[in-house]
Scaffold this active site. Structure first.
Site, short mmCIF file in Angstrom:
data_model
loop_
_atom_site.label_atom_id
_atom_site.label_comp_id
_atom_site.label_asym_id
_atom_site.label_seq_id
_atom_site.Cartn_x
_atom_site.Cartn_y
_atom_site.Cartn_z
N SER A 297 41.76 44.13 48.87
CA SER A 297 41.15 45.46 48.92
C SER A 297 39.82 45.56 48.19
O SER A 297 39.15 46.59 48.26
CB SER A 297 42.12 46.51 48.37
N LYS B 165 45.18 54.95 44.03
CA LYS B 165 43.78 54.58 43.78
C LYS B 165 42.88 55.82 43.66
O LYS B 165 42.01 55.89 42.78
CB LYS B 165 43.28 53.66 44.89
#
Length: 813
Positions: A689, A732
């Site tokens: 990611s 996140k």
């Protein structure tokens, strides 16, 4: 002792050879000076005895290597044996012969003589070797002492034999005489016979005697132990019978009978399954026939007590008022909408249907978000009793299924024990830390849970101790875990996974205001001391003293402040009220542990804020890229995993393919070394990611253009620059919000995950959906007025249509 110099009186030559009949022996070795009876049945051996009797009555006795061979050949007979003299011969009615022989001396076979009637060999006598008098005396004394020790322990050795042995002074005769009276192995006796050097023979004999003494003593210890055990058993039986007779005389035997009667009444009153009722009647019948003090009676009585004490049909009264349940859940926990909604759905179905199988829920989330306390609230909302079983560190299958009754101290597993403790068969059963189980040679507890947590099977759960089916289908099982990958897939398949993400900053504030402050003030004895925390004080604790997804450390810090206030109350006798403000927090908790904002304070070249997912929630990830003159080497540091390193390589390849369009020197990969570093190098990092963040950092370093410090990004990059979806979006984004990020770039395909983000967070953070790196860079890089990031011409696919030189083609590929 017969003294025959070199075997014959009339010949002093060492090389004298003799022709003598051979008798092969089975399972016996004859030594010189040994008198022994032999039962001879094989025809060749009988003929050999007859021939010897017709001549000088001497035969050669050699032991077979394998006793099972009836017709031994040369290779089946030991090379060294004993020349013996026949003292007496007796023919028996069955055709066999009994011979009494006396061993004379050692000899070795030189060769075999062909004779159709019997075995005949040419022998070479073996002379006895000399030994130093002192050494011979020492070894002889040691053998005498060892033989005396063995004779004292073994009563089968006669006193006459002990006297005879003690009178022998010749070392050779002593060795052969003593060896003949020990039950050594045939191989060991043959080794003694074949050992010519006197010193070696005496040493070998001494070691064998020592070993035989040790074996004999061990055998005696075993026999004594068995004898004592038998005597103890007989003694106990005798005493039990006496006690029974005494009790009968004084009338106390009725106590045991009364106890059995009470137990029988309890069995009749207890409502249980048909299988359990039949089993308990059978066991009770056995118990009545046993002696009360016997070990078996204790085991059977314990088993009956377990069956009686289990809640086979006892149930808690079920609350079906959905509004009341909703009110209780809201009172106990802030947020957590999904698990609350699932519990209310279950209550609604239960109100419409009389019986449904209890759901198997699994709460997954970081530490401190309230998984276990939510399970307690579910019990309170549904009106059920609550029982908790911690599975952390459990590695024995018997902890779940129990031990079989054949083992001493056997007990049911933790599931059955917990049900006995709670007293009903429909509680809310919390299996805490289900991801912390392990396995070893005793079994895999997670495999045992497969039956417990399967609604299609747990109506007939079979505990090893009970050995009968028990219905677990009415139980509402709730498991908790920090991470899913640690739970075996078959076990995941049996549970309904409900994720509990980390809390946003505003959620933590409300939890502290509505729950934690009042709880800690009361626990620390400050309820009537007028203690007040301002909003700014709570936010300061959240921002500067904790960094977590849950609220466990937040509660710990609030507790620390309350303890210091309590000490001040006792010390200064103050009770006028205490107000904790943002400024006074530092006085109570010391210097702040974290910066209020985790992001960089200024816009910098080559530094990008990425986003990472961890077991405790989301984290900000600083990615740094440095360009140096060199030969095109790519270095990645910060304990990066293989997947993360591959993302860095993919980012470099993408930039090379877009070099001309981005106005970057197409030969940068030859002229410069690239170093990508992610700080906090002691912490392992992996995953795809960070791909677009690495690529942005690289482009920023090559173009020498700074990146906005208040922007964060996450997404996987492909070689063509596509941005692929990733996981952990909610954690996140919450981490970015906590860190002061104003704009977040996420993959377009993760748009569906935004519905889980609290609206207040979405109001304060701008979310940008991107599909390609060409969309990421304009949002990230700070350009001077008039700068153009991408050239309009020379797109990579347009260039491929032109005639280009090989060097340019390699740069594109």
């Amino acid at each position: 002792m017969i003294n025959l110099p070199k075997f014959f009186k009339d010949n002093d030559s060492d090389s004298q050879e003799l022709l003598i009949p051979l008798i092969p022996l089975r399972d016996i070795v004859v030594f010189p000076h040994m008198v022994a009876p032999l039962f001879v049945g094989r025809s060749k051996s009988v003929k050999a005895l007859s021939d010897a009797m017709n001549n000088d009555k001497r035969v050669f006795l050699a032991t077979q290597k394998k006793a099972g061979i009836d017709n031994p050949t040369e290779k089946d007979i030991s090379q060294i044996g004993t020349i013996a003299k026949i003292l007496q011969l007796l023919r028996l009615p069955d055709g066999t012969v009994k011979a009494l022989i006396e061993g004379k001396s050692r000899a070795s076979i030189v060769r075999f003589i062909r004779n159709p009637d019997f075995l005949q060999v040419v022998l070479k006598p073996i002379a006895e070797s000399e030994i130093l008098p002192a050494e011979g005396e020492a070894l002889s004394r040691a053998i005498h002492d060892s033989f005396d020790e063995y004779a004292k322990a073994n009563k089968n050795i006669s006193k006459d034999l002990v006297k005879t042995v003690s009178a022998i002074s010749d070392p050779s005769k002593l060795a052969d005489t003593v060896a003949a009276h020990f039950s050594f192995k045939i191989d060991d006796k043959q080794r003694l016979l074949e050992t010519v050097v006197m010193e070696d023979r005496l040493s070998l004999l001494l070691s064998l005697i020592k070993m035989e003494i040790d074996i004999f003593k061990m055998d005696q210890r075993i026999k004594n132990r068995v004898k004592k055990q038998m005597e103890k058993t007989q003694k106990n039986y005798y005493l039990n019978e006496q006690m029974r007779a005494i009790k009968k005389e004084i009338g106390t035997e009725d106590e045991n009978r009364n106890e059995l009667n009470d137990l029988e009444k309890r069995i009749k009153r207890k409502r249980m399954s048909k299988e359990a009722a039949a089993k308990i009647r059978q066991e009770f019948k056995k118990l009545k026939m046993m002696t009360p003090m016997s070990a078996e009676a204790t085991v059977v009585r314990g088993y009956i007590d377990w069956l009686i004490s289990l809640p086979w049909f006892e149930k808690s009264k079920f609350r079906k008022d959905i509004e009341e349940a909703d009110k209780i859940l809201e009172e106990d926990h802030y947020g957590l909408e999904k698990p609350k909604e699932r519990i209310l759905e279950y209550l609604a179905v239960q109100s419409l249907v009389n019986k449904i199988r209890g759901p198997i829920l699994c709460f997954v989330g970081p530490p401190g978000v309230g998984k276990t306390s939510l399970a307690k609230s579910v019990a309170r909302a549904t009106g059920r009793k609550f029982i908790r079983l911690s599975l952390g560190g459990v590695r024995d299958e018997a902890e779940i299924r129990g031990h079989r009754r054949t083992y001493i101290g056997a007990m049911p597993g933790k599931i059955i024990q917990s049900l006995k403790k709670v007293g009903v068969n429909n509680p809310v059963f919390c299996l805490d830390e289900v991801d912390k189980m392990s396995m070893d040679f005793r079994g895999d507890p997670s495999a045992a849970l497969l039956e417990v947590l399967d609604p299609e099977q747990n109506y007939s759960f079979n505990d090893h101790y009970l050995d009968i089916d028990y219905d677990l289908s009415d139980i509402l099982f709730i498991t908790t875990a920090n991470t899913l990958p640690e739970i075996p897939l078959p076990l995941q398949d049996r549970m309904e996974i409900i994720r509990l993400p980390g809390y946003a900053e505003y959620e933590k504030y409300y939890i502290a205001r509505d729950f934690l402050l009042s709880k800690q003030i009361e626990m620390n004895g400050l309820k009537d001391k007028n203690v007040h925390f301002s909003k700014e004080a709570v936010l300061t604790i959240i921002r500067r003293y904790t960094r977590e997804s849950g609220v466990r450390n937040l509660e710990r810090e609030i507790s620390s402040i309350c303890r210091k206030i309590a000490r001040k109350v006792i010390k200064d006798k103050e009770s006028n009220g205490f107000k904790v403000t943002a400024k006074s927090v530092q006085k109570y908790l010391g210097p702040p542990r974290f910066k209020e904002l985790q992001i960089e304070e200024n816009d910098q070249v080559g530094i990008v804020t990425g986003l990472a997912w961890t077991q405790v929630g989301g984290e900000l990830l600083c990615i740094e890229t440095l360009i140096m003159p060199g030969k095109g080497k790519l270095a990645t540091t910060g304990r990066l995993g293989d997947v993360m390193k591959e993302s860095a390589q993919a980012a470099v390849s993408y930039v090379r393919s877009r070099a001309e369009r981005l106005d970057i020197d197409r030969k940068f990969y030859r002229k410069f070394d690239i170093h990508i570093h992610i700080p906090e190098g002691a912490i392992p990092k992996d995953g795809p990611s960070a791909g677009i963040a690495m690529c942005t950092s690289l482009v920023s370093a090559l173009l020498k253009r700074p990146v906005y410090h208040d922007i964060a990004m996450t997404g996987e990059i492909t070689l063509r620059g596509r941005v692929l979806p990733i996981g952990g979006i909610k954690e996140k984004i919450l981490a970015a919000h906590r860190g002061g990020v104003k704009k977040i770039l996420i993959p377009k395909e993760n748009e569906k995950d935004l519905k889980d983000i609290p609206p207040t967070v979405l109001k304060e953070v701008e979310i940008v959906l991107v599909e390609n790196m060409d969309e990421v860079l304009p949002h990230s890089l700070i350009l001077n007025e008039g700068d153009i990031l991408f050239k309009e011409n020379d797109m990579p696919f347009d260039i491929m249509k032109k005639e280009i030189d090989p060097e340019q083609r390699s740069a594109l590929i």
